[in-house]
Enzyme design. Structure first.
Site, PDB file in Angstrom:
ATOM      1  N   GLY A  65       0.833  -1.212   0.000  1.00 10.11           N
ATOM      2  CA  GLY A  65       0.000   0.000   0.000  1.00 10.11           C
ATOM      3  C   GLY A  65       0.861   1.252   0.000  1.00 10.11           C
TER       4      GLY A  65
ATOM      5  CB  SER B 205      -9.749  -0.241  10.678  1.00 13.33           C
ATOM      6  OG  SER B 205     -10.704   0.793  10.805  1.00 13.33           O
TER       7      SER B 205
ATOM      8  CE1 TYR C  84     -11.498  -1.006   5.646  1.00 17.22           C
ATOM      9  CE2 TYR C  84     -12.428  -0.121   7.677  1.00 17.22           C
ATOM     10  CZ  TYR C  84     -11.380  -0.206   6.765  1.00 17.22           C
ATOM     11  OH  TYR C  84     -10.224   0.500   6.990  1.00 17.22           O
TER      12      TYR C  84
ATOM     13  CB  ALA D 277     -16.181  -8.910   9.000  1.00 15.91           C
TER      14      ALA D 277
ATOM     15  CE  LYS E 219      -8.635  -2.643   7.216  1.00 14.37           C
ATOM     16  NZ  LYS E 219      -7.270  -2.725   6.688  1.00 14.37           N
TER      17      LYS E 219
HETATM   18  N1  NAP Z   1      -7.842   6.333   5.901  1.00 10.43           N
HETATM   19  C1  NAP Z   1      -8.419   5.933   7.012  1.00 10.43           C
HETATM   20  O1  NAP Z   1      -9.215   6.660   7.643  1.00 10.43           O
HETATM   21  C2  NAP Z   1      -8.115   4.559   7.574  1.00 10.43           C
HETATM   22  C3  NAP Z   1      -8.531   4.259   8.873  1.00 10.43           C
HETATM   23  C4  NAP Z   1      -8.256   3.011   9.400  1.00 10.43           C
HETATM   24  C5  NAP Z   1      -7.559   2.081   8.652  1.00 10.43           C
HETATM   25  N2  NAP Z   1      -7.164   2.384   7.382  1.00 10.43           N
HETATM   26  C6  NAP Z   1      -6.439   1.354   6.623  1.00 10.43           C
HETATM   27  O2  NAP Z   1      -5.178   1.865   6.235  1.00 10.43           O
HETATM   28  C7  NAP Z   1      -4.774   1.264   4.994  1.00 10.43           C
HETATM   29  C8  NAP Z   1      -4.418   2.351   3.984  1.00 10.43           C
HETATM   30  O3  NAP Z   1      -5.536   3.173   3.798  1.00 10.43           O
HETATM   31  P1  NAP Z   1      -5.438   4.594   3.063  1.00 10.43           P
HETATM   32  O4  NAP Z   1      -6.432   5.470   3.692  1.00 10.43           O
HETATM   33  O5  NAP Z   1      -4.028   5.015   2.964  1.00 10.43           O
HETATM   34  O6  NAP Z   1      -6.040   4.178   1.636  1.00 10.43           O
HETATM   35  P2  NAP Z   1      -5.523   4.406   0.149  1.00 10.43           P
HETATM   36  O7  NAP Z   1      -4.867   5.719  -0.005  1.00 10.43           O
HETATM   37  O8  NAP Z   1      -6.698   4.061  -0.704  1.00 10.43           O
HETATM   38  O9  NAP Z   1      -4.418   3.282  -0.017  1.00 10.43           O
HETATM   39  C9  NAP Z   1      -4.729   1.941  -0.202  1.00 10.43           C
HETATM   40  C10 NAP Z   1      -3.480   1.239  -0.683  1.00 10.43           C
HETATM   41  O10 NAP Z   1      -3.767  -0.148  -0.828  1.00 10.43           O
HETATM   42  C11 NAP Z   1      -3.223  -0.590  -2.058  1.00 10.43           C
HETATM   43  N3  NAP Z   1      -4.008  -1.708  -2.575  1.00 10.43           N
HETATM   44  C12 NAP Z   1      -5.362  -1.814  -2.638  1.00 10.43           C
HETATM   45  N4  NAP Z   1      -5.705  -2.980  -3.210  1.00 10.43           N
HETATM   46  C13 NAP Z   1      -4.549  -3.621  -3.517  1.00 10.43           C
HETATM   47  C14 NAP Z   1      -4.234  -4.860  -4.130  1.00 10.43           C
HETATM   48  N5  NAP Z   1      -5.188  -5.697  -4.562  1.00 10.43           N
HETATM   49  N6  NAP Z   1      -2.942  -5.207  -4.268  1.00 10.43           N
HETATM   50  C15 NAP Z   1      -1.964  -4.381  -3.856  1.00 10.43           C
HETATM   51  N7  NAP Z   1      -2.177  -3.193  -3.263  1.00 10.43           N
HETATM   52  C16 NAP Z   1      -3.469  -2.818  -3.104  1.00 10.43           C
HETATM   53  C17 NAP Z   1      -3.297   0.620  -2.984  1.00 10.43           C
HETATM   54  O11 NAP Z   1      -2.283   0.537  -3.954  1.00 10.43           O
HETATM   55  P3  NAP Z   1      -2.520   0.387  -5.546  1.00 10.43           P
HETATM   56  O12 NAP Z   1      -3.714   1.209  -5.918  1.00 10.43           O
HETATM   57  O13 NAP Z   1      -1.233   0.853  -6.128  1.00 10.43           O
HETATM   58  O14 NAP Z   1      -2.723  -1.069  -5.743  1.00 10.43           O
HETATM   59  C18 NAP Z   1      -2.996   1.759  -2.018  1.00 10.43           C
HETATM   60  O15 NAP Z   1      -1.605   1.979  -1.945  1.00 10.43           O
HETATM   61  C19 NAP Z   1      -5.952   0.392   4.544  1.00 10.43           C
HETATM   62  O16 NAP Z   1      -5.691  -0.961   4.929  1.00 10.43           O
HETATM   63  C20 NAP Z   1      -7.118   0.939   5.333  1.00 10.43           C
HETATM   64  O17 NAP Z   1      -8.117  -0.031   5.547  1.00 10.43           O
HETATM   65  C21 NAP Z   1      -7.419   3.605   6.822  1.00 10.43           C
END
Ligand code: NAP
Length: 255
Positions: free
Chosen positions: A18, A146, A159, A161, A163
Protein backbone atom coordinates in the site's frame (compact mmCIF):
# COMPACT_ATOMS: atom_id res chain seq x y z
CA UNK A 1 28.54 11.48 20.84
CA UNK A 2 26.01 9.55 18.69
CA UNK A 3 22.46 10.80 18.98
CA UNK A 4 20.05 8.55 20.93
CA UNK A 5 17.09 7.59 18.74
CA UNK A 6 15.06 4.60 19.96
CA UNK A 7 13.05 4.55 16.70
CA UNK A 8 16.20 4.19 14.60
CA UNK A 9 15.57 1.89 11.59
CA UNK A 10 19.02 2.33 10.07
CA UNK A 11 20.06 -0.60 7.91
CA UNK A 12 16.73 -2.42 8.30
CA UNK A 13 15.03 -3.68 5.14
CA UNK A 14 11.35 -2.79 5.51
CA UNK A 15 8.65 -3.89 3.05
CA UNK A 16 5.53 -1.70 2.86
CA UNK A 17 2.39 -2.78 0.99
CA UNK A 18 0.00 0.00 0.00
CA UNK A 19 3.06 2.24 -0.46
CA UNK A 20 1.58 3.94 -3.53
CA UNK A 21 -0.70 6.28 -1.56
CA UNK A 22 -2.15 7.47 1.74
CA UNK A 23 -1.00 5.93 4.99
CA UNK A 24 1.36 3.43 3.34
CA UNK A 25 3.15 6.17 1.39
CA UNK A 26 3.46 8.36 4.50
CA UNK A 27 4.78 5.41 6.51
CA UNK A 28 7.41 4.66 3.86
CA UNK A 29 8.51 8.31 3.98
CA UNK A 30 8.71 8.24 7.78
CA UNK A 31 10.70 4.97 7.83
CA UNK A 32 13.05 6.37 5.18
CA UNK A 33 13.82 9.37 7.42
CA UNK A 34 14.61 6.89 10.22
CA UNK A 35 17.21 5.20 8.00
CA UNK A 36 15.33 2.19 6.64
CA UNK A 37 15.79 0.68 3.17
CA UNK A 38 12.33 0.41 1.64
CA UNK A 39 10.68 -2.15 -0.65
CA UNK A 40 7.63 -0.27 -1.93
CA UNK A 41 4.69 -2.48 -2.94
CA UNK A 42 1.30 -1.85 -4.50
CA UNK A 43 -0.21 -2.25 -7.98
CA UNK A 44 0.40 1.22 -9.41
CA UNK A 45 4.05 1.26 -10.47
CA UNK A 46 4.03 4.95 -11.41
CA UNK A 47 2.76 5.98 -7.97
CA UNK A 48 5.22 3.65 -6.25
CA UNK A 49 8.00 5.36 -8.20
CA UNK A 50 6.66 8.74 -6.99
CA UNK A 51 6.88 7.44 -3.42
CA UNK A 52 10.46 6.30 -4.06
CA UNK A 53 11.39 9.76 -5.28
CA UNK A 54 10.08 11.27 -2.02
CA UNK A 55 12.49 9.15 0.04
CA UNK A 56 15.90 10.30 1.26
CA UNK A 57 18.60 9.70 -1.37
CA UNK A 58 20.66 7.50 0.94
CA UNK A 59 19.33 3.95 1.37
CA UNK A 60 18.47 1.20 -1.08
CA UNK A 61 14.82 1.87 -1.98
CA UNK A 62 13.14 -0.39 -4.53
CA UNK A 63 9.76 -0.49 -6.26
CA UNK A 64 8.01 -3.88 -6.44
CA UNK A 65 4.59 -3.78 -8.08
CA UNK A 66 2.27 -6.73 -7.51
CA UNK A 67 -1.40 -7.38 -6.83
CA UNK A 68 -2.14 -8.76 -3.35
CA UNK A 69 -5.10 -10.61 -4.89
CA UNK A 70 -2.82 -12.57 -7.22
CA UNK A 71 -1.80 -15.40 -4.85
CA UNK A 72 0.58 -16.89 -7.41
CA UNK A 73 2.50 -13.58 -7.67
CA UNK A 74 3.28 -13.22 -3.96
CA UNK A 75 6.09 -15.77 -3.53
CA UNK A 76 7.98 -14.73 -6.72
CA UNK A 77 7.61 -11.06 -5.73
CA UNK A 78 9.08 -11.73 -2.28
CA UNK A 79 11.97 -13.73 -3.77
CA UNK A 80 12.63 -10.90 -6.21
CA UNK A 81 12.74 -8.36 -3.35
CA UNK A 82 15.18 -10.51 -1.34
CA UNK A 83 17.33 -10.93 -4.46
CA UNK A 84 17.53 -7.14 -4.89
CA UNK A 85 17.58 -5.98 -1.25
CA UNK A 86 18.45 -8.90 1.06
CA UNK A 87 16.44 -10.55 3.85
CA UNK A 88 13.50 -8.50 5.09
CA UNK A 89 13.65 -7.25 8.71
CA UNK A 90 10.14 -5.87 8.94
CA UNK A 91 6.89 -5.54 7.03
CA UNK A 92 3.97 -3.13 7.20
CA UNK A 93 0.90 -4.62 5.51
CA UNK A 94 -1.05 -1.50 4.68
CA UNK A 95 -2.77 -2.40 1.38
CA UNK A 96 -6.50 -2.37 1.83
CA UNK A 97 -9.85 -1.37 0.39
CA UNK A 98 -13.08 -0.12 1.91
CA UNK A 99 -16.73 0.12 0.98
CA UNK A 100 -19.49 1.72 3.04
CA UNK A 101 -22.82 0.10 2.30
CA UNK A 102 -25.68 -1.41 4.34
CA UNK A 103 -25.27 -5.20 4.28
CA UNK A 104 -28.66 -5.73 2.64
CA UNK A 105 -27.45 -3.87 -0.45
CA UNK A 106 -23.90 -5.24 -0.53
CA UNK A 107 -23.11 -7.42 -3.54
CA UNK A 108 -21.43 -10.77 -3.02
CA UNK A 109 -18.59 -9.60 -5.29
CA UNK A 110 -17.92 -6.68 -2.95
CA UNK A 111 -17.87 -9.02 0.05
CA UNK A 112 -15.36 -11.29 -1.71
CA UNK A 113 -13.18 -8.37 -2.78
CA UNK A 114 -13.08 -6.79 0.69
CA UNK A 115 -12.36 -10.03 2.54
CA UNK A 116 -9.82 -11.23 -0.03
CA UNK A 117 -7.91 -7.94 -0.20
CA UNK A 118 -7.97 -7.01 3.48
CA UNK A 119 -7.65 -10.43 5.09
CA UNK A 120 -7.07 -13.50 2.90
CA UNK A 121 -4.27 -11.93 0.85
CA UNK A 122 -2.49 -10.93 4.08
CA UNK A 123 -2.62 -14.53 5.34
CA UNK A 124 -1.29 -15.93 2.06
CA UNK A 125 1.40 -13.22 1.92
CA UNK A 126 2.54 -14.03 5.47
CA UNK A 127 2.66 -17.76 4.72
CA UNK A 128 5.37 -17.05 2.12
CA UNK A 129 6.98 -14.22 4.12
CA UNK A 130 7.78 -16.58 7.02
CA UNK A 131 10.20 -18.56 4.87
CA UNK A 132 13.64 -17.96 6.54
CA UNK A 133 15.02 -17.35 3.05
CA UNK A 134 12.66 -14.33 2.84
CA UNK A 135 12.39 -12.82 6.35
CA UNK A 136 15.24 -12.22 8.78
CA UNK A 137 15.29 -13.24 12.45
CA UNK A 138 14.44 -11.21 14.52
CA UNK A 139 11.65 -9.70 12.47
CA UNK A 140 8.63 -7.47 13.04
CA UNK A 141 5.27 -7.79 11.26
CA UNK A 142 2.78 -4.90 11.47
CA UNK A 143 -0.80 -5.27 10.22
CA UNK A 144 -2.93 -2.24 9.34
CA UNK A 145 -6.28 -2.98 10.99
CA UNK A 146 -8.78 -0.23 11.87
CA UNK A 147 -10.81 1.21 14.73
CA UNK A 148 -13.68 -0.26 12.70
CA UNK A 149 -12.32 -3.67 13.70
CA UNK A 150 -13.01 -2.93 17.37
CA UNK A 151 -16.06 -0.65 17.23
CA UNK A 152 -19.26 -0.89 15.21
CA UNK A 153 -20.57 1.49 12.55
CA UNK A 154 -23.49 1.26 10.12
CA UNK A 155 -22.45 0.34 6.58
CA UNK A 156 -19.13 -1.07 7.76
CA UNK A 157 -20.08 -4.69 8.43
CA UNK A 158 -17.82 -6.39 5.89
CA UNK A 159 -14.91 -3.93 6.31
CA UNK A 160 -15.14 -4.30 10.11
CA UNK A 161 -15.17 -8.08 9.78
CA UNK A 162 -12.02 -7.99 7.64
CA UNK A 163 -10.19 -5.74 10.10
CA UNK A 164 -11.37 -7.67 13.18
CA UNK A 165 -10.03 -10.74 11.36
CA UNK A 166 -6.60 -9.09 11.17
CA UNK A 167 -6.65 -8.39 14.92
CA UNK A 168 -7.44 -12.06 15.62
CA UNK A 169 -4.75 -13.16 13.16
CA UNK A 170 -2.27 -10.89 14.93
CA UNK A 171 -2.82 -12.49 18.35
CA UNK A 172 -2.56 -16.10 17.21
CA UNK A 173 0.38 -15.58 14.89
CA UNK A 174 2.25 -13.61 17.59
CA UNK A 175 2.01 -16.58 19.95
CA UNK A 176 2.92 -19.04 17.19
CA UNK A 177 6.01 -17.09 16.09
CA UNK A 178 7.42 -15.78 19.39
CA UNK A 179 9.87 -18.72 19.60
CA UNK A 180 11.22 -17.70 16.17
CA UNK A 181 11.81 -14.12 17.38
CA UNK A 182 9.15 -12.78 15.04
CA UNK A 183 6.83 -10.17 16.56
CA UNK A 184 3.35 -9.56 15.16
CA UNK A 185 1.32 -6.46 16.01
CA UNK A 186 -1.62 -4.53 14.57
CA UNK A 187 -2.44 -0.82 14.39
CA UNK A 188 -6.04 0.34 14.46
CA UNK A 189 -6.37 3.92 13.23
CA UNK A 190 -9.49 6.00 13.55
CA UNK A 191 -10.41 8.18 10.54
CA UNK A 192 -7.26 9.50 8.86
CA UNK A 193 -7.23 12.22 6.20
CA UNK A 194 -6.35 10.23 3.03
CA UNK A 195 -7.86 9.57 -0.42
CA UNK A 196 -9.76 6.66 1.14
CA UNK A 197 -11.35 9.08 3.61
CA UNK A 198 -12.04 11.60 0.82
CA UNK A 199 -13.88 8.86 -1.12
CA UNK A 200 -15.93 7.99 1.96
CA UNK A 201 -16.71 11.67 2.57
CA UNK A 202 -18.30 11.91 -0.90
CA UNK A 203 -20.91 9.34 0.17
CA UNK A 204 -21.84 11.29 3.33
CA UNK A 205 -24.04 14.27 4.02
CA UNK A 206 -22.33 17.28 5.70
CA UNK A 207 -24.08 16.32 8.94
CA UNK A 208 -22.81 12.72 8.78
CA UNK A 209 -19.30 13.98 8.04
CA UNK A 210 -19.40 16.42 10.96
CA UNK A 211 -20.62 13.57 13.16
CA UNK A 212 -17.58 11.43 12.28
CA UNK A 213 -15.19 14.32 12.91
CA UNK A 214 -16.80 15.15 16.26
CA UNK A 215 -16.41 11.52 17.38
CA UNK A 216 -12.63 12.04 17.47
CA UNK A 217 -11.82 14.02 20.66
CA UNK A 218 -8.39 14.90 19.21
CA UNK A 219 -9.79 15.52 15.71
CA UNK A 220 -9.14 13.45 12.58
CA UNK A 221 -5.75 11.80 12.25
CA UNK A 222 -2.88 12.70 9.94
CA UNK A 223 -0.96 9.97 8.12
CA UNK A 224 2.15 10.84 10.16
CA UNK A 225 0.28 9.99 13.39
CA UNK A 226 -0.07 6.42 12.15
CA UNK A 227 3.45 6.32 10.71
CA UNK A 228 5.01 7.14 14.10
CA UNK A 229 3.20 4.18 15.70
CA UNK A 230 4.20 1.86 12.85
CA UNK A 231 7.83 2.99 13.21
CA UNK A 232 7.69 2.16 16.93
CA UNK A 233 6.38 -1.35 16.22
CA UNK A 234 9.06 -1.97 13.56
CA UNK A 235 11.89 -0.60 15.70
CA UNK A 236 13.84 -2.35 18.45
CA UNK A 237 12.11 0.01 20.95
CA UNK A 238 9.09 -2.35 20.82
CA UNK A 239 11.24 -5.48 21.25
CA UNK A 240 9.00 -6.78 24.09
CA UNK A 241 5.70 -5.96 22.33
CA UNK A 242 3.88 -8.68 20.42
CA UNK A 243 0.26 -9.70 19.83
CA UNK A 244 -1.02 -6.21 20.58
CA UNK A 245 -3.48 -4.01 18.71
CA UNK A 246 -2.27 -0.43 19.04
CA UNK A 247 -5.32 1.83 18.74
CA UNK A 248 -4.31 5.19 17.22
CA UNK A 249 -7.59 7.02 16.92
CA UNK A 250 -7.56 10.39 18.70
CA UNK A 251 -9.86 8.95 21.37
CA UNK A 252 -12.51 7.68 18.91
CA UNK A 253 -12.93 4.30 20.63
CA UNK A 254 -12.35 5.59 24.18
CA UNK A 255 -15.82 7.02 24.52
N1 NAP B 1 -7.84 6.33 5.90
C1 NAP B 1 -8.42 5.93 7.01
O1 NAP B 1 -9.21 6.66 7.64
C2 NAP B 1 -8.11 4.56 7.57
C3 NAP B 1 -8.53 4.26 8.87
C4 NAP B 1 -8.26 3.01 9.40
C5 NAP B 1 -7.56 2.08 8.65
N2 NAP B 1 -7.16 2.38 7.38
C6 NAP B 1 -6.44 1.35 6.62
O2 NAP B 1 -5.18 1.87 6.23
C7 NAP B 1 -4.77 1.26 4.99
C8 NAP B 1 -4.42 2.35 3.98
O3 NAP B 1 -5.54 3.17 3.80
P1 NAP B 1 -5.44 4.59 3.06
O4 NAP B 1 -6.43 5.47 3.69
O5 NAP B 1 -4.03 5.02 2.96
O6 NAP B 1 -6.04 4.18 1.64
P2 NAP B 1 -5.52 4.41 0.15
O7 NAP B 1 -4.87 5.72 -0.01
O8 NAP B 1 -6.70 4.06 -0.70
O9 NAP B 1 -4.42 3.28 -0.02
C9 NAP B 1 -4.73 1.94 -0.20
C10 NAP B 1 -3.48 1.24 -0.68
O10 NAP B 1 -3.77 -0.15 -0.83
C11 NAP B 1 -3.22 -0.59 -2.06
N3 NAP B 1 -4.01 -1.71 -2.57
C12 NAP B 1 -5.36 -1.81 -2.64
N4 NAP B 1 -5.71 -2.98 -3.21
C13 NAP B 1 -4.55 -3.62 -3.52
C14 NAP B 1 -4.23 -4.86 -4.13
N5 NAP B 1 -5.19 -5.70 -4.56
N6 NAP B 1 -2.94 -5.21 -4.27
C15 NAP B 1 -1.96 -4.38 -3.86
N7 NAP B 1 -2.18 -3.19 -3.26
C16 NAP B 1 -3.47 -2.82 -3.10
C17 NAP B 1 -3.30 0.62 -2.98
O11 NAP B 1 -2.28 0.54 -3.95
P3 NAP B 1 -2.52 0.39 -5.55
O12 NAP B 1 -3.71 1.21 -5.92
O13 NAP B 1 -1.23 0.85 -6.13
O14 NAP B 1 -2.72 -1.07 -5.74
C18 NAP B 1 -3.00 1.76 -2.02
O15 NAP B 1 -1.60 1.98 -1.94
C19 NAP B 1 -5.95 0.39 4.54
O16 NAP B 1 -5.69 -0.96 4.93
C20 NAP B 1 -7.12 0.94 5.33
O17 NAP B 1 -8.12 -0.03 5.55
C21 NAP B 1 -7.42 3.60 6.82
Amino acid sequence: MTQFNPLNLKGKNILVTGASSGIGRACAGYFGKLGANLALCGRNEQQLEQTRQMLPAEGNHIVCPFDMLDSAALEPALKDIVGRAGLINGVLLCAGVTKTMPLRFTLENDITNLLNTNLKSVIVFLKHFLNPKISARPCSIVLMASAAGVTGAPGKTVYSASKAGLIGLCRSLAVELAQDKIRVNAISPGYVKTDMFAELSKQLTPVQLENIISQHPLGLGATEDVAASAAFLLSDASGWVTGTNLVVDGGFSAK
